[in-house]
Design an enzyme around this catalytic site. Structure first.
Site, short mmCIF file in Angstrom:
data_model
loop_
_atom_site.label_atom_id
_atom_site.label_comp_id
_atom_site.label_asym_id
_atom_site.label_seq_id
_atom_site.Cartn_x
_atom_site.Cartn_y
_atom_site.Cartn_z
N TYR A 147 -38.03 0.04 24.90
CA TYR A 147 -39.27 0.69 24.46
C TYR A 147 -40.18 0.97 25.66
O TYR A 147 -40.68 2.09 25.82
CB TYR A 147 -40.02 -0.16 23.43
CG TYR A 147 -41.41 0.36 23.16
CD1 TYR A 147 -41.58 1.55 22.46
CD2 TYR A 147 -42.54 -0.30 23.64
CE1 TYR A 147 -42.85 2.07 22.25
CE2 TYR A 147 -43.81 0.21 23.42
CZ TYR A 147 -43.97 1.39 22.72
OH TYR A 147 -45.22 1.90 22.52
N LYS A 151 -41.24 4.74 27.18
CA LYS A 151 -42.62 5.20 27.34
C LYS A 151 -42.93 5.52 28.80
O LYS A 151 -43.66 6.47 29.09
CB LYS A 151 -43.60 4.16 26.80
CG LYS A 151 -43.48 3.89 25.30
CD LYS A 151 -43.69 5.14 24.46
CE LYS A 151 -45.14 5.55 24.35
NZ LYS A 151 -45.34 6.68 23.42
#
EC number: 1.1.1.145
Length: 346
Positions: A147, A151
């Site tokens: 994750y 990002k």
């Protein structure tokens, strides 16, 4: 009068952005683009609000949904560090979905993009090094989870796209905003913690080091920063073009446990004993194994145990300096609204 699109507009942050855009003088139409249908769509007597169900990885549908849009606030993402989604699913939405949005900007001549990044695009890193600083603080950026990696990669993609040539020779201008831990009404994780405390007899058992300080931001203030950035990026000579900013307000900086206790104590939640670190580590390893073998997500795993116990404290006023940001909700209002939502959602 402009047409704005909010991807992920049915989500936690996206919904609040849509609400605030209703009061924006220069906005005529708001297109809410999300893969899920909003069970409680926002309506307005003064703005046109169109809901469009769309997968951001489907270029043709994205292009159709964005045709005629002047500015995009791109919040759509899979926010998951618990194992609910596979690595490929997270990368597909967070990185490749952002590629699709940028491609649509180029193809349709959309000149402005505000991207919702994350503090995890910076840290805490996989080594557990504390971060105390601002947007220009030197730090070893080494993501410890897909994750965070997704990002980071998407933010770099958006930053690189700033000032690139789009349709008819115009330029694309971008800005990235990095929320710290968002809380507020609609915070599903906060609701889970509250329900766990209720199940344990209104006791909050402590799992986080008191010295592991984390910055937090109320969802309404994070949304306001997006709306304000969308306004300022359109000004000639704007400072925010090609820059990234942490989202912040005056919420208390403290450990996750202490923050939750501050918020929930008026709801009858009391501080409990501290669970030993060795026991937390044992359960985290066990949960990681369940995730690998059975695809079973868990709030406690080795990654969440590490980042929750690693300081990430933002000390900045760059958004105030560059686009006149100041929080529109004080801490008392933010806490009261969050408490009310928790009580009503029981």
């Amino acid at each position: 009068m402009a047409v704005y699109a909010v991807t992920g507009g049915a989500g936690f942050l996206g919904r609040y952005i849509v609400k605030l855009l209703i009061s924006a003088d220069d906005v005529q139409e708001i297109r809410v683009i999300d893969i899920v249908e909003d069970p409680q769509p926002i309506t307005s007597k003064v703005k046109v609000i169109n809901y469009i169900q769309c997968d951001i990885n489907d270029f043709d549908k994205v292009r159709e949904a964005l045709d005629g849009v002047n500015l995009i606030i791109h919040t759509a993402a899979l926010v998951d560090v618990f194992g609910k989604y596979t690595d490929n699913e997270i990368m597909k939405v967070n990185y490749y979905g952002t590629q699709t949005i940028l491609a649509a900007c180029v193809d349709l001549g959309i000149k402005y993009l505000i991207y919702t990044s994350s503090m995890e695009a910076i840290g805490p890193n996989k080594h557990g090094d504390p971060f105390i600083g601002h947007e220009h603080t030197l730090y070893d950026i080494s993501p410890g989870h897909v994750y965070a990696k997704s990002k980071r990669m998407a933010e770099q993609l958006v930053m690189k796209a700033n000032n690139s040539v789009i349709m008819n020779g115009a330029k694309l201008y971008t800005c990235c905003l990095r929320p710290t831990g968002i809380y507020g009404e609609g915070d599903k994780l906060m609701k889970v913690f509250y329900e766990q405390c209720k199940q344990h007899g209104n006791i909050m058992y402590r799992t986080v080091d008191d010295n592991a300080v984390h910055s937090r931001v109320y969802v309404g203030n994070a949304a306001w920063m997006h709306v304000l950035a969308a306004k300022y990026i359109q000004y000639p000579g704007s400072e925010i073009k090609g820059n990234a900013y942490f989202c912040y307000d005056y919420s208390p900086s403290c450990s996750y446990d202490m923050f939750n206790l501050l918020l929930m104590k008026p709801l009858g939640i009391e501080q409990g004993s501290r669970i030993p670190r060795w026991m937390l580590k044992m359960y985290a390893c066990k949960n990681d194994m369940k995730r690998i073998l059975f695809r079973k997500p868990s709030l406690l795993n080795n990654y969440t145990l590490k980042i929750s116990n690693t300081t990430f404290e933002v000390r900045t006023n760059n958004a105030e300096l560059d686009f006149n940001y100041s929080p529109i909700f004080n801490v008392d209002v933010a806490f009261e609204r969050t408490r009310k939502w928790l009580e009503e959602s029981e």
